[in-house]
Design a protein around this motif. Sequence first.
Motif, PDB file in Angstrom:
ATOM      1  N   TYR A 427     -12.616  -0.275   9.600  1.00  0.00           N
ATOM      2  CA  TYR A 427     -11.563   0.561   9.033  1.00  0.00           C
ATOM      3  C   TYR A 427     -12.102   1.279   7.799  1.00  0.00           C
ATOM      4  CZ  TYR A 427     -10.944  -2.338   4.911  1.00  0.00           C
ATOM      5  OH  TYR A 427     -11.154  -2.976   3.712  1.00  0.00           O
ATOM      6  N   ALA A 428     -11.369   2.308   7.388  1.00  0.00           N
ATOM      7  CA  ALA A 428     -11.581   2.976   6.104  1.00  0.00           C
ATOM      8  C   ALA A 428     -10.206   3.214   5.496  1.00  0.00           C
ATOM      9  CB  ALA A 428     -12.332   4.282   6.285  1.00  0.00           C
ATOM     10  N   TYR A 429     -10.095   3.030   4.187  1.00  0.00           N
ATOM     11  CA  TYR A 429      -8.813   3.179   3.509  1.00  0.00           C
ATOM     12  C   TYR A 429      -8.995   4.111   2.325  1.00  0.00           C
ATOM     13  CZ  TYR A 429      -4.759   1.852   0.607  1.00  0.00           C
ATOM     14  OH  TYR A 429      -3.622   1.867  -0.170  1.00  0.00           O
ATOM     15  N   ALA A 430      -8.314   5.265   2.350  1.00  0.00           N
ATOM     16  CA  ALA A 430      -8.394   6.243   1.265  1.00  0.00           C
ATOM     17  C   ALA A 430      -7.032   6.346   0.587  1.00  0.00           C
ATOM     18  CB  ALA A 430      -8.822   7.600   1.806  1.00  0.00           C
ATOM     19  N   LEU A 431      -6.993   6.076  -0.701  1.00  0.00           N
ATOM     20  CA  LEU A 431      -5.759   6.123  -1.476  1.00  0.00           C
ATOM     21  C   LEU A 431      -5.758   7.357  -2.369  1.00  0.00           C
ATOM     22  CD1 LEU A 431      -3.112   4.769  -2.476  1.00  0.00           C
ATOM     23  CD2 LEU A 431      -4.509   3.614  -4.211  1.00  0.00           C
ATOM     24  N   PHE A 432      -4.694   8.155  -2.275  1.00  0.00           N
ATOM     25  CA  PHE A 432      -4.494   9.334  -3.121  1.00  0.00           C
ATOM     26  C   PHE A 432      -3.421   8.950  -4.150  1.00  0.00           C
ATOM     27  CE2 PHE A 432      -6.340  10.760   0.742  1.00  0.00           C
ATOM     28  CZ  PHE A 432      -6.951  11.988   0.519  1.00  0.00           C
ATOM     29  N   PRO A 433      -3.815   8.504  -5.330  1.00  0.00           N
ATOM     30  CA  PRO A 433      -2.865   7.890  -6.271  1.00  0.00           C
ATOM     31  C   PRO A 433      -1.697   8.773  -6.671  1.00  0.00           C
ATOM     32  CG  PRO A 433      -5.130   7.460  -6.946  1.00  0.00           C
ATOM     33  CD  PRO A 433      -5.201   8.469  -5.847  1.00  0.00           C
ATOM     34  N   GLU A 434      -1.889  10.085  -6.741  1.00  0.00           N
ATOM     35  CA  GLU A 434      -0.842  10.971  -7.248  1.00  0.00           C
ATOM     36  C   GLU A 434       0.019  11.578  -6.150  1.00  0.00           C
ATOM     37  OE1 GLU A 434      -0.417  11.128 -10.499  1.00  0.00           O
ATOM     38  OE2 GLU A 434      -2.154   9.787 -10.676  1.00  0.00           O
ATOM     39  N   GLU A 435      -0.284  11.300  -4.877  1.00  0.00           N
ATOM     40  CA  GLU A 435       0.440  11.957  -3.785  1.00  0.00           C
ATOM     41  C   GLU A 435       1.656  11.140  -3.350  1.00  0.00           C
ATOM     42  OE1 GLU A 435       0.150  14.922  -2.299  1.00  0.00           O
ATOM     43  OE2 GLU A 435      -1.395  15.455  -3.760  1.00  0.00           O
ATOM     44  N   ARG A 436       2.626  11.864  -2.813  1.00  0.00           N
ATOM     45  CA  ARG A 436       3.854  11.236  -2.324  1.00  0.00           C
ATOM     46  C   ARG A 436       3.841  11.200  -0.799  1.00  0.00           C
ATOM     47  NH1 ARG A 436       7.534  10.766  -6.523  1.00  0.00           N
ATOM     48  NH2 ARG A 436       6.908  11.850  -8.435  1.00  0.00           N
ATOM     49  N   HIS A 437       5.027  11.176  -0.178  1.00  0.00           N
ATOM     50  CA  HIS A 437       5.107  11.099   1.279  1.00  0.00           C
ATOM     51  C   HIS A 437       4.871  12.491   1.860  1.00  0.00           C
ATOM     52  CE1 HIS A 437       6.040   9.031   4.980  1.00  0.00           C
ATOM     53  NE2 HIS A 437       6.887   9.978   5.317  1.00  0.00           N
ATOM     54  N   GLY A 438       3.687  12.692   2.420  1.00  0.00           N
ATOM     55  CA  GLY A 438       3.280  14.027   2.837  1.00  0.00           C
ATOM     56  C   GLY A 438       2.477  14.644   1.723  1.00  0.00           C
ATOM     57  N   PHE A 439       1.189  14.824   1.949  1.00  0.00           N
ATOM     58  CA  PHE A 439       0.331  15.345   0.888  1.00  0.00           C
ATOM     59  C   PHE A 439       0.699  16.795   0.609  1.00  0.00           C
ATOM     60  CE2 PHE A 439      -3.247  12.188   2.198  1.00  0.00           C
ATOM     61  CZ  PHE A 439      -2.450  11.145   1.752  1.00  0.00           C
ATOM     62  N   ARG A 440       1.018  17.099  -0.642  1.00  0.00           N
ATOM     63  CA  ARG A 440       1.580  18.410  -0.997  1.00  0.00           C
ATOM     64  C   ARG A 440       0.554  19.366  -1.575  1.00  0.00           C
ATOM     65  NH1 ARG A 440       5.794  17.884   2.221  1.00  0.00           N
ATOM     66  NH2 ARG A 440       7.172  16.176   1.648  1.00  0.00           N
ATOM     67  N   THR A 441      -0.453  18.855  -2.252  1.00  0.00           N
ATOM     68  CA  THR A 441      -1.387  19.774  -2.901  1.00  0.00           C
ATOM     69  C   THR A 441      -2.469  20.207  -1.918  1.00  0.00           C
ATOM     70  OG1 THR A 441      -2.878  18.019  -3.679  1.00  0.00           O
ATOM     71  CG2 THR A 441      -1.003  18.587  -5.085  1.00  0.00           C
ATOM     72  N   ALA A 442      -2.984  21.420  -2.131  1.00  0.00           N
ATOM     73  CA  ALA A 442      -4.053  21.934  -1.273  1.00  0.00           C
ATOM     74  C   ALA A 442      -5.289  21.051  -1.362  1.00  0.00           C
ATOM     75  CB  ALA A 442      -4.378  23.376  -1.667  1.00  0.00           C
ATOM     76  N   GLU A 443      -5.585  20.575  -2.551  1.00  0.00           N
ATOM     77  CA  GLU A 443      -6.780  19.753  -2.730  1.00  0.00           C
ATOM     78  C   GLU A 443      -6.670  18.455  -1.942  1.00  0.00           C
ATOM     79  OE1 GLU A 443     -10.518  18.447  -4.117  1.00  0.00           O
ATOM     80  OE2 GLU A 443      -9.572  20.412  -3.942  1.00  0.00           O
ATOM     81  N   ALA A 444      -5.502  17.806  -1.996  1.00  0.00           N
ATOM     82  CA  ALA A 444      -5.331  16.558  -1.248  1.00  0.00           C
ATOM     83  C   ALA A 444      -5.403  16.804   0.253  1.00  0.00           C
ATOM     84  CB  ALA A 444      -4.002  15.907  -1.618  1.00  0.00           C
ATOM     85  N   SER A 445      -4.790  17.885   0.720  1.00  0.00           N
ATOM     86  CA  SER A 445      -4.838  18.201   2.152  1.00  0.00           C
ATOM     87  C   SER A 445      -6.274  18.445   2.603  1.00  0.00           C
ATOM     88  CB  SER A 445      -3.975  19.427   2.446  1.00  0.00           C
ATOM     89  OG  SER A 445      -2.622  19.180   2.114  1.00  0.00           O
ATOM     90  N   ARG A 446      -7.039  19.184   1.799  1.00  0.00           N
ATOM     91  CA  ARG A 446      -8.429  19.468   2.144  1.00  0.00           C
ATOM     92  C   ARG A 446      -9.251  18.187   2.169  1.00  0.00           C
ATOM     93  NH1 ARG A 446     -13.112  20.263  -0.534  1.00  0.00           N
ATOM     94  NH2 ARG A 446     -12.124  20.078  -2.574  1.00  0.00           N
TER      95      ARG A 446
END
Length: 484
Positions: A427-446
């Motif tokens: 497995y791999a687990y990536a945590l985006f600490p500042e994101e909510r339900h549905g990644f909203r920022t372009a940087e997080a989506s990329r």
Amino acid sequence: YSFPRLDPDGERLAWTTWDHPRMPWDGTELHVADVGDDGSLSGERVVMGGPEESVFQPGWSPDGRLHAVSDRTGWWNLYELDAAGEEEPRNRTPEDAEFGVPQWSFGSATYAFLDDGRVAVLRNSDGEWSLCLLDEDDELREAGLPYSAYPHARIATDGEALAFVAGGPETPATVARLTAGDDEPTSLQQSFSLDLDEEMVAEPEHVDVPTRDGETTHAYYYPPTNADERAPEGEDPPLVTMVHGGPTSQTLPVADLAIQFFTTRGFAVADVNYRGSTGYGRAYRDALQGEWGVLDTADVVDTAEYLAETGRANPDRLAITGGSAGGYAVLCALAFHDTFDAGASHYGVADLEALATGTHKFESRYLDGLVGPLPEARETYEERSPAFHAEEIDAPLLLLQGGEDRVVPQEQAEDMVDALVATETPYAYALFPEERHGFRTAEASRRALELELAFYGRTFGFEPADEIPEIGLHEGQRSVQRVE
């Protein structure tokens, strides 16, 4: 409550209501009341709807005739009503087509009144949208606009010009205006710029997929498309099977950067409208009642297997990806089926009871219909929760999670990690600490797409041509990759 609408004289108010455990696409009532000079309401009556009829977008024509969309025939059609509730509503669009959408948010509109007596309507037939004009004799004519989808179901008018959101495979979601007498709509603003040559854009094919129980599910198939590269001779492409959220949402053939990200890199993509999705009538939508985690997952599995059997995907390189309810389907597909060789769950549901007891008011009883009421159905909840069956997962799994997610909290992803560690599943687990339900920022989506591509590279044994972050596969140890 939703859709409070005053008539043109301000003398009558219409609105819709629904009660738990129903959702507004299950059963809704349309109310009308008289408005006093002091703003008080009197003479309230229900003029349409009920426990098994969904009513959407009541509205008054300029001459004061009440309209609303109802699925009483099994399809969301547009009706004219008697505001007194004494006469039967008249169906103005008696077709096996959808003129409404599930009410996930306020403000959706699929019709608008023009000053010349016509009604502009959005029509959804077999998953394909069109903008049509309905005349006073109820004759429906397509406007002939160059769009194949109308995402977000937004249409408005000042009586003469129309404004709406539209798009297509090569056209991102666009705010457009159509003025009376114009041959072509005017594009006002696009959601993003699709900086790709035409020969680099994958064109979708609408595929009817035979299911294991003798029914049919639907998907858009996007072939690998890159004018500068070719796959090895005789080799079928790896497949990314995408599962939308909702689960009553609908995937549409609108320019999607995530799809093009994969198709330009040699993948085929299947974007699935499994049973439970909107766009194919009430029976198709209701098929998921009591079957969430079972029927939708089976439809996704059947789609991937069908595309492999028909030579459009490599049967040894099948991946599945989705967010929220789509992420739940990813986890179910890996836990309860053996078709997929890799899965990427974006903030996916792992524990159904935790979702049911911890979510917000709007969805707090949603699972009563999709799974069953608690506590009576607790055993079913556990049977269908991947967190309790992680030992059945043997394909590599990527988990992407927002640290501020309040719908599917971080704890659900970390419970899955603990279970995968115990079973020594890669497995791999990536945590985006500042994101909510549905990644909203372009940087997080990329970054999420890059990590997913890197994950498929590790899983399928290829080196991505892009300069992207590396991702590690872990077995038997706990690890988290923080994406700041």
